[in-house]
Design a protein around this motif. Structure first.
Motif, PDB file in Angstrom:
ATOM      1  N   PHE A   5       0.916  -1.187  -0.048  1.00 20.03           N
ATOM      2  CA  PHE A   5       0.143  -0.063  -0.162  1.00 20.03           C
ATOM      3  C   PHE A   5       0.892   1.110  -0.085  1.00 20.03           C
ATOM      4  N   TRP A   6       2.021   1.089   0.435  1.00 21.85           N
ATOM      5  CA  TRP A   6       2.671   2.331   0.504  1.00 21.85           C
ATOM      6  C   TRP A   6       3.235   3.263  -0.779  1.00 21.85           C
ATOM      7  N   PRO A   7       3.367   2.523  -1.947  1.00 21.54           N
ATOM      8  CA  PRO A   7       3.565   3.229  -2.956  1.00 21.54           C
ATOM      9  C   PRO A   7       2.430   4.032  -3.312  1.00 21.54           C
ATOM     10  N   THR A   8       1.100   3.401  -3.248  1.00 20.65           N
ATOM     11  CA  THR A   8      -0.173   3.900  -3.496  1.00 20.65           C
ATOM     12  C   THR A   8      -0.316   5.481  -2.506  1.00 20.65           C
ATOM     13  N   LEU A   9      -0.004   5.065  -1.359  1.00 23.85           N
ATOM     14  CA  LEU A   9      -0.403   6.251  -0.571  1.00 23.85           C
ATOM     15  C   LEU A   9       0.915   7.484  -0.843  1.00 23.85           C
ATOM     16  N   ARG A  10       2.094   7.085  -1.140  1.00 26.16           N
ATOM     17  CA  ARG A  10       2.988   8.245  -1.305  1.00 26.16           C
ATOM     18  C   ARG A  10       2.811   8.610  -2.746  1.00 26.16           C
ATOM     19  N   GLY A  11       2.352   8.100  -3.670  1.00 17.87           N
ATOM     20  CA  GLY A  11       2.069   8.572  -5.073  1.00 17.87           C
ATOM     21  C   GLY A  11       0.770   9.099  -5.029  1.00 17.87           C
ATOM     22  N   HIS A  12      -0.200   9.248  -4.111  1.00 18.19           N
ATOM     23  CA  HIS A  12      -1.368   9.886  -4.034  1.00 18.19           C
ATOM     24  C   HIS A  12      -1.707  10.557  -2.450  1.00 18.19           C
ATOM     25  N   TRP A  13      -0.644  11.160  -1.940  1.00 20.97           N
ATOM     26  CA  TRP A  13      -0.625  11.389  -0.470  1.00 20.97           C
ATOM     27  C   TRP A  13      -1.775  12.636  -0.493  1.00 20.97           C
TER      28      TRP A  13
END
Length: 382
Positions: free
Chosen positions: A206-214
C-alpha cells in the motif's frame, strides 16, 4: 479529486447494500459494528497514570494518620482489576480484528455471513490483532514511561512545565498513532484481504499508493474526521431521543424494574442499528478511495461500476448481492461486449461467472442471510 467525488458515490453504494431493509442482515451488521465501528475501542495496552504507589503518602497538616491507605493491601486489588480489564480488552480487540475482515467480505459480496467469513479470515484477523497489540505497546512505552517517572517521583509537587511538555508530546504522537491505526484498518486490511498478505507485507504494497497519491489521502483523513464529528453529534442527538421514553418509564411503578432490566440492551441495540449505515458508509467511502487510487487494490469493482452507470447492477431479489452478469439500463452487458454468436446462442451461459475477488467459496452472490451457513471447511481463500 477522488476523495471528494467518492463522498456521493459512497452514499449510493451504501444505499444499494442496505436496501431493501432486511432485519436479520441489519442485526448481524449491528453485531459487527459493536466490535469494529462506532466510537472505537482504545488500545487495551494503554493505562492512565493513577495514584502514586511509590510509598505511603505523607499526611498533611491536620490530616488523620489513621485515614491513610496501606498500599500493600490495595495493590493486589488494583492488580486484579487491571488484569481483568486487560483480558477483556484483549478479547474485545481480538474479536474486533477478526470482524474487520468479516465486514470487508460482507461489503464486497453484498451478503453478511458472520460465521463463514470469520472462519475464513482467522489468519488475517490474528495478524491484525498482533499489529494492534504491538502498536499499543509502542504507545505504552512512549506515554507510560514518562507518566511512571512522574508517579514515582520523590518530589511532592510536579512541575507544571513537565506536565505541559508531556501534553505537547502527546498531541503529535497521538495524532500519528490515530493516522496509522486508521490507515491500517481501512486501507491496509483490504489490501491484506485482496492479495492474501500479512500486515507488514500489505503496508509495503500500500505504501507506493499512499506516497503517490498522498494529497488524496490527506484530504480523505480531513474529510472523514469532519464526517465523524458531525455524525457523532447526530448520533448523540438520536441517542438522547431514544433515551427519553425510558427515562419517563422509570418514574412509573412496577414498570421501572422492567425498564432497568431491559432498557440498556434495547438502547444499545438501537444505537448500534443507528450506527450500521454510518459505519457502512465510512467503510465504503474508504474502499472507493482505495480503488480509485490503485485499481489493483479495488475490493468493490462491481459496486463502483454500478453506481457510476458503467457496470453490473445489484439484483432486487431478497438476499441478492451484486450481480456481475446483470444487464445495464440500456439492456447491455457492461464490460462484456456482445456475447451472442451468429447461431443465436448466448455464450454468456458458457462463461465462467466466478468473480475474481471472491472465487473461493461456493455460496454464490444470492445466498440467504442465514446465521448458520453450513460447514464450508472446503472453502479456500485465494
Amino acid at each position: 479529486m477522488f476523495a471528494i467525488d467518492d463522498l456521493s458515490d459512497a452514499i449510493d453504494v451504501t444505499r444499494e447494500f442496505l436496501t431493501p431493509v432486511r432485519l436479520w442482515m441489519w442485526l448481524k451488521l449491528a453485531l459487527l459494528v459493536f466490535f469494529v465501528g462506532g466510537a472505537g475501542f482504545g488500545s487495551p495496552m494503554s493505562f492512565g497514570g493513577g495514584g502514586g504507589f511509590g510509598g505511603e503518602p505523607t499526611p498533611g497538616p491536620g490530616a488523620d494518620p489513621g485515614a491513610s491507605v496501606d498500599v500493600g493491601e490495595v495493590l493486589p486489588v488494583v492488580i486484579a482489576v487491571v488484569f481483568v480489564v486487560l483480558v477483556v480488552g484483549l478479547t474485545f480487540l481480538f474479536v474486533g480484528s477478526l470482524f474487520e475482515f468479516t465486514l470487508l467480505e460482507s461489503l464486497r459480496s453484498g451478503e453478511v455471513h458472520v460465521r463463514r467469513y470469520t472462519k475464513r479470515n482467522v489468519g488475517h484477523g490474528t495478524r491484525l490483532f498482533g499489529f494492534r497489540v504491538a502498536l499499543g505497546l509502542v504507545g505504552l512505552v512512549l506515554f507510560g514511561v514518562p507518566v511512571l517517572a512522574i508517579v514515582f517521583s520523590t518530589s511532592e509537587t510536579v512541575s507544571l512545565g513537565l506536565i505541559g511538555l508531556l501534553v505537547l508530546l502527546a498531541i503529535p504522537v497521538g495524532i500519528a498513532f490515530a493516522v496509522v491505526d486508521r490507515l491500517t484498518t481501512v486501507f491496509v486490511a483490504p489490501t491484506m484481504l485482496e492479495h492474501d498478505l500479512g500486515v507488514v507485507a500489505a503496508w509495503k504494497r500500500f505504501w507506493p499508493t499512499l506516497r503517490g497519491h498522498w494529497t488524496e489521502y490527506v484530504v480523505y483523513l480531513l474529510l472523514v474526521w469532519v464526517l465523524q464529528l458531525v455524525l457523532t453529534f447526530v448520533t448523540g442527538i438520536l441517542f438522547v431521543i431514544l433515551l427519553i421514553p425510558f427515562l419517563i418509564l422509570l418514574f412509573i411503578p412496577l414498570l421501572n424494574i422492567i425498564v432497568l432490566l431491559l432498557g440498556l440492551p434495547v438502547i444499545l441495540l438501537g444505537v448500534l442499528l443507528i450506527q450500521v449505515p454510518i459505519v457502512t458508509y465510512l467503510r465504503y467511502y474508504a474502499l472507493l478511495v482505495l480503488g480509485d487510487t490503485d485499481a489493483d487494490l479495488d475490493l468493490i469493482p462491481d459496486q463502483r461500476a454500478a453506481v457510476r452507470g458503467g457496470g453490473p447492477n445489484r439484483t432486487d431479489e431478497p438476499g441478492g448481492g451484486w450481480n456481475t452478469e446483470s444487464d445495464g439500463p440500456d439492456g447491455g452487458d457492461y464490460g462484456q461486449g456482445d456475447t451472442s454468436d451468429p447461431w443465436g446462442r448466448d455464450e454468456s451461459q458458457d462463461r465462467d461467472d466466478t468473480d475474481s475477488s471472491d472465487r473461493d467459496d461456493d455460496t454464490g452472490w444470492g445466498d440467504s442471510n442465514g446465521w448458520d451457513d453450513g460447514d464450508d471447511d472446503d472453502d479456500r481463500w485465494r
